[in-house]
Design a protein around this motif. Structure first.
Motif, PDB file in Angstrom:
ATOM      1  N   VAL A 215       0.842  -1.201   0.000  1.00 31.69           N
ATOM      2  CA  VAL A 215       0.000   0.000   0.000  1.00 31.69           C
ATOM      3  C   VAL A 215       0.878   1.253   0.000  1.00 31.69           C
ATOM      4  CG1 VAL A 215      -1.679   1.347   1.314  1.00 31.69           C
ATOM      5  CG2 VAL A 215      -1.957  -1.135   1.103  1.00 31.69           C
ATOM      6  N   TRP A 216       1.926   1.248   0.813  1.00 33.13           N
ATOM      7  CA  TRP A 216       2.847   2.384   0.875  1.00 33.13           C
ATOM      8  C   TRP A 216       3.517   2.612  -0.481  1.00 33.13           C
ATOM      9  CZ3 TRP A 216       4.105   6.762   2.616  1.00 33.13           C
ATOM     10  CH2 TRP A 216       5.419   7.241   2.611  1.00 33.13           C
ATOM     11  N   LEU A 217       3.907   1.541  -1.141  1.00 40.86           N
ATOM     12  CA  LEU A 217       4.521   1.666  -2.455  1.00 40.86           C
ATOM     13  C   LEU A 217       3.535   2.247  -3.468  1.00 40.86           C
ATOM     14  CD1 LEU A 217       6.517  -1.691  -2.613  1.00 40.86           C
ATOM     15  CD2 LEU A 217       7.479   0.609  -2.471  1.00 40.86           C
ATOM     16  N   LYS A 218       2.287   1.840  -3.386  1.00 44.67           N
ATOM     17  CA  LYS A 218       1.278   2.386  -4.288  1.00 44.67           C
ATOM     18  C   LYS A 218       1.127   3.893  -4.087  1.00 44.67           C
ATOM     19  CE  LYS A 218      -1.663  -1.635  -5.129  1.00 44.67           C
ATOM     20  NZ  LYS A 218      -3.037  -2.165  -5.071  1.00 44.67           N
ATOM     21  N   VAL A 219       1.154   4.326  -2.834  1.00 37.21           N
ATOM     22  CA  VAL A 219       1.062   5.761  -2.541  1.00 37.21           C
ATOM     23  C   VAL A 219       2.243   6.505  -3.163  1.00 37.21           C
ATOM     24  CG1 VAL A 219       1.164   7.484  -0.700  1.00 37.21           C
ATOM     25  CG2 VAL A 219      -0.276   5.453  -0.436  1.00 37.21           C
ATOM     26  N   LEU A 220       3.434   5.940  -2.997  1.00 31.74           N
ATOM     27  CA  LEU A 220       4.628   6.580  -3.556  1.00 31.74           C
ATOM     28  C   LEU A 220       4.544   6.672  -5.080  1.00 31.74           C
ATOM     29  CD1 LEU A 220       7.429   4.900  -1.399  1.00 31.74           C
ATOM     30  CD2 LEU A 220       6.536   7.228  -1.196  1.00 31.74           C
ATOM     31  N   LEU A 221       4.055   5.614  -5.715  1.00 31.95           N
ATOM     32  CA  LEU A 221       3.936   5.621  -7.171  1.00 31.95           C
ATOM     33  C   LEU A 221       2.888   6.634  -7.630  1.00 31.95           C
ATOM     34  CD1 LEU A 221       4.164   1.792  -7.926  1.00 31.95           C
ATOM     35  CD2 LEU A 221       5.927   3.516  -8.268  1.00 31.95           C
ATOM     36  N   ARG A 222       1.788   6.761  -6.875  1.00 34.83           N
ATOM     37  CA  ARG A 222       0.767   7.749  -7.240  1.00 34.83           C
ATOM     38  C   ARG A 222       1.317   9.170  -7.118  1.00 34.83           C
ATOM     39  NH1 ARG A 222      -0.551   3.458  -8.171  1.00 34.83           N
ATOM     40  NH2 ARG A 222      -2.601   2.461  -8.106  1.00 34.83           N
ATOM     41  N   LEU A 223       2.225   9.354  -6.173  1.00 33.53           N
ATOM     42  CA  LEU A 223       2.842  10.672  -5.974  1.00 33.53           C
ATOM     43  C   LEU A 223       4.058  10.879  -6.877  1.00 33.53           C
ATOM     44  CD1 LEU A 223       2.698  10.878  -2.065  1.00 33.53           C
ATOM     45  CD2 LEU A 223       1.212  12.044  -3.711  1.00 33.53           C
ATOM     46  N   ARG A 224       4.308   9.889  -7.741  1.00 33.24           N
ATOM     47  CA  ARG A 224       5.435   9.930  -8.678  1.00 33.24           C
ATOM     48  C   ARG A 224       6.778  10.029  -7.946  1.00 33.24           C
ATOM     49  NH1 ARG A 224       3.075  13.788 -13.595  1.00 33.24           N
ATOM     50  NH2 ARG A 224       1.172  12.547 -13.969  1.00 33.24           N
ATOM     51  N   LEU A 225       6.881   9.275  -6.871  1.00 33.39           N
ATOM     52  CA  LEU A 225       8.113   9.251  -6.074  1.00 33.39           C
ATOM     53  C   LEU A 225       8.816   7.902  -6.255  1.00 33.39           C
ATOM     54  CD1 LEU A 225       6.770  10.932  -2.810  1.00 33.39           C
ATOM     55  CD2 LEU A 225       8.192  11.971  -4.588  1.00 33.39           C
ATOM     56  N   ARG A 226       9.086   7.558  -7.498  1.00 31.75           N
ATOM     57  CA  ARG A 226       9.748   6.284  -7.792  1.00 31.75           C
ATOM     58  C   ARG A 226      11.115   6.152  -7.120  1.00 31.75           C
ATOM     59  NH1 ARG A 226       9.989   4.655 -13.895  1.00 31.75           N
ATOM     60  NH2 ARG A 226      11.152   2.971 -12.903  1.00 31.75           N
ATOM     61  N   PRO A 227      11.921   7.219  -7.033  1.00 32.07           N
ATOM     62  CA  PRO A 227      13.213   7.078  -6.331  1.00 32.07           C
ATOM     63  C   PRO A 227      13.042   6.635  -4.874  1.00 32.07           C
ATOM     64  CG  PRO A 227      13.216   9.061  -7.669  1.00 32.07           C
ATOM     65  CD  PRO A 227      11.804   8.548  -7.682  1.00 32.07           C
ATOM     66  N   VAL A 228      11.991   7.141  -4.225  1.00 30.11           N
ATOM     67  CA  VAL A 228      11.730   6.727  -2.845  1.00 30.11           C
ATOM     68  C   VAL A 228      11.267   5.273  -2.818  1.00 30.11           C
ATOM     69  CG1 VAL A 228      10.423   7.218  -0.740  1.00 30.11           C
ATOM     70  CG2 VAL A 228      11.123   9.095  -2.245  1.00 30.11           C
ATOM     71  N   ALA A 229      10.431   4.887  -3.790  1.00 29.83           N
ATOM     72  CA  ALA A 229       9.965   3.494  -3.857  1.00 29.83           C
ATOM     73  C   ALA A 229      11.143   2.535  -4.027  1.00 29.83           C
ATOM     74  CB  ALA A 229       8.981   3.327  -5.014  1.00 29.83           C
ATOM     75  N   LEU A 231      13.986   2.810  -2.709  1.00 27.37           N
ATOM     76  CA  LEU A 231      14.600   2.622  -1.398  1.00 27.37           C
ATOM     77  C   LEU A 231      13.924   1.500  -0.626  1.00 27.37           C
ATOM     78  CD1 LEU A 231      15.090   6.357  -0.301  1.00 27.37           C
ATOM     79  CD2 LEU A 231      16.809   4.791  -1.256  1.00 27.37           C
ATOM     80  N   PHE A 232      12.674   1.208  -0.987  1.00 25.24           N
ATOM     81  CA  PHE A 232      11.931   0.126  -0.348  1.00 25.24           C
ATOM     82  C   PHE A 232      11.956  -1.146  -1.192  1.00 25.24           C
ATOM     83  CE2 PHE A 232      10.352   3.917   1.666  1.00 25.24           C
ATOM     84  CZ  PHE A 232      10.128   3.538   2.980  1.00 25.24           C
ATOM     85  N   GLY A 233      12.866  -1.184  -2.163  1.00 21.89           N
ATOM     86  CA  GLY A 233      13.060  -2.394  -2.960  1.00 21.89           C
ATOM     87  C   GLY A 233      12.134  -2.560  -4.128  1.00 21.89           C
ATOM     88  N   HIS A 234      11.437  -1.503  -4.559  1.00 24.54           N
ATOM     89  CA  HIS A 234      10.497  -1.618  -5.675  1.00 24.54           C
ATOM     90  C   HIS A 234      11.000  -0.798  -6.851  1.00 24.54           C
ATOM     91  CE1 HIS A 234       6.619  -2.575  -7.491  1.00 24.54           C
ATOM     92  NE2 HIS A 234       6.555  -1.318  -7.914  1.00 24.54           N
ATOM     93  N   ASP A 235      11.602  -1.438  -7.813  1.00 24.34           N
ATOM     94  CA  ASP A 235      12.176  -0.753  -8.972  1.00 24.34           C
ATOM     95  C   ASP A 235      11.319  -1.001 -10.212  1.00 24.34           C
ATOM     96  OD1 ASP A 235      13.825   0.735 -10.546  1.00 24.34           O
ATOM     97  OD2 ASP A 235      15.397  -0.793 -10.732  1.00 24.34           O
ATOM     98  N   SER A 236      10.097  -0.497 -10.173  1.00 19.64           N
ATOM     99  CA  SER A 236       9.178  -0.693 -11.279  1.00 19.64           C
ATOM    100  C   SER A 236       8.165   0.432 -11.285  1.00 19.64           C
ATOM    101  CB  SER A 236       8.431  -2.048 -11.130  1.00 19.64           C
ATOM    102  OG  SER A 236       7.381  -2.140 -12.072  1.00 19.64           O
ATOM    103  N   PRO A 237       7.695   0.852 -12.468  1.00 21.68           N
ATOM    104  CA  PRO A 237       6.675   1.903 -12.527  1.00 21.68           C
ATOM    105  C   PRO A 237       5.278   1.372 -12.200  1.00 21.68           C
ATOM    106  CG  PRO A 237       7.206   1.176 -14.731  1.00 21.68           C
ATOM    107  CD  PRO A 237       8.164   0.464 -13.812  1.00 21.68           C
ATOM    108  N   TYR A 238       5.168   0.047 -12.067  1.00 18.13           N
ATOM    109  CA  TYR A 238       3.866  -0.576 -11.845  1.00 18.13           C
ATOM    110  C   TYR A 238       3.651  -0.918 -10.376  1.00 18.13           C
ATOM    111  CZ  TYR A 238       4.346  -1.108 -16.873  1.00 18.13           C
ATOM    112  OH  TYR A 238       4.562  -0.872 -18.209  1.00 18.13           O
ATOM    113  N   ASP A 239       2.391  -1.059  -9.997  1.00 23.69           N
ATOM    114  CA  ASP A 239       2.057  -1.435  -8.630  1.00 23.69           C
ATOM    115  C   ASP A 239       2.620  -2.811  -8.293  1.00 23.69           C
ATOM    116  OD1 ASP A 239       0.657   0.887  -8.350  1.00 23.69           O
ATOM    117  OD2 ASP A 239      -1.329  -0.005  -8.555  1.00 23.69           O
TER     118      ASP A 239
END
Length: 241
Positions: A215-229, A231-239
């Motif tokens: 859920v946190w990663l989805k929030v970051l992606l919606r806010l276009r904060l991929r660099p922050v995502a 940091l949490f191990g998610h290197d993808s533009p998708y949910d």
């Protein structure tokens, strides 16, 4: 996955070669989970898939079904609109199934699962749910399990990456008495139609931190904060799924 030489491994590789060409969110590990679930069925069994889209998961189910003498009923309303594609998506589904030569194994039923369920009169042996992800539709789709035998398996996609599906799982599985959590492949969870014990409930509860991360990663992606995502191990533009 069963590693019997020349049979299961080779068949799955062929199935995945077709499925992986179809757009969708099913991962290879999740495809293996579907494959193994079908392979555990006996000859003449029926699989019901709720939510087929363009047929990525249906192809895996279909190839596995053919290998053990099982049939697949794919249910999808093919809703019009930009998100789902309506008749265009249906045409792609039918083309993909035909390309994989699974027409004799896969039966398509066009309609809303929630409307078809009250009129359904046949037994089923395996239920795969990947329909609309709101709480109400998902919990209604779980009612299809009334047609399963005791101990029958239910697989749910996006179980730990969708607020609606996860909340439905907590209320109907964690606090309920009908379903036992078995395991998961990413967000695809596997349940059995049997009364859960205390340890079963705790194993399900242990998945919640992973859900909260998603859920946190989805929030970051919606806010276009991929660099922050990242940091949490998610290197993808998708949910995460």
């Amino acid at each position: 996955m069963n590693s019997e030489p020349g049979v299961d491994t080779a068949d799955f590789a062929k199935a995945w070669s077709y499925a992986d060409c179809v757009p969708g969110w099913l991962t290879r590990d999740q495809a293996v989970a579907l494959w193994d679930a079908v392979r555990r069925l006996g000859k003449g069994a029926r699989v019901v898939e709720i939510g087929s889209h363009q047929g990525r998961s249906t192809i895996v189910l279909g190839f596995a079904a053919r290998s053990v003498g099982v049939t697949v009923t794919a249910i999808d309303p093919f809703v019009d609109g930009k998100l789902f594609g309506g008749s265009v998506t249906r045409q792609r589904f039918e083309r993909n199934i035909a390309t994989a030569r699974l027409d004799d194994v896969v039966e398509l039923v066009v309609g809303y699962s929630t409307k078809l369920r009250p009129e359904w009169g046949d037994s089923i042996d395996l239920l795969y749910i990947d329909g609309k992800h709101d709480y109400w539709t998902y919990t209604d789709d779980l009612k299809w399990s009334a047609h399963l035998p005791s101990g029958g398996e239910i697989l749910v996609h996006d179980c730990f990456s969708s607020v609606g599906v996860t909340s439905g799982t907590l209320i109907k599985v964690f606090t309920g008495s009908k379903y036992t959590y078995l395991d998961r492949a990413g967000s695809l969870a596997r349940f059995a139609l049997r009364r859960p014990g205390r340890r079963d409930r705790l194993r399900l509860l242990a998945q919640m931190p992973w859900f909260l991360r998603n859920v946190w990663l989805k929030v970051l992606l919606r806010l276009r904060l991929r660099p922050v995502a990242r940091l949490f191990g998610h290197d993808s533009p998708y949910d995460p799924y």
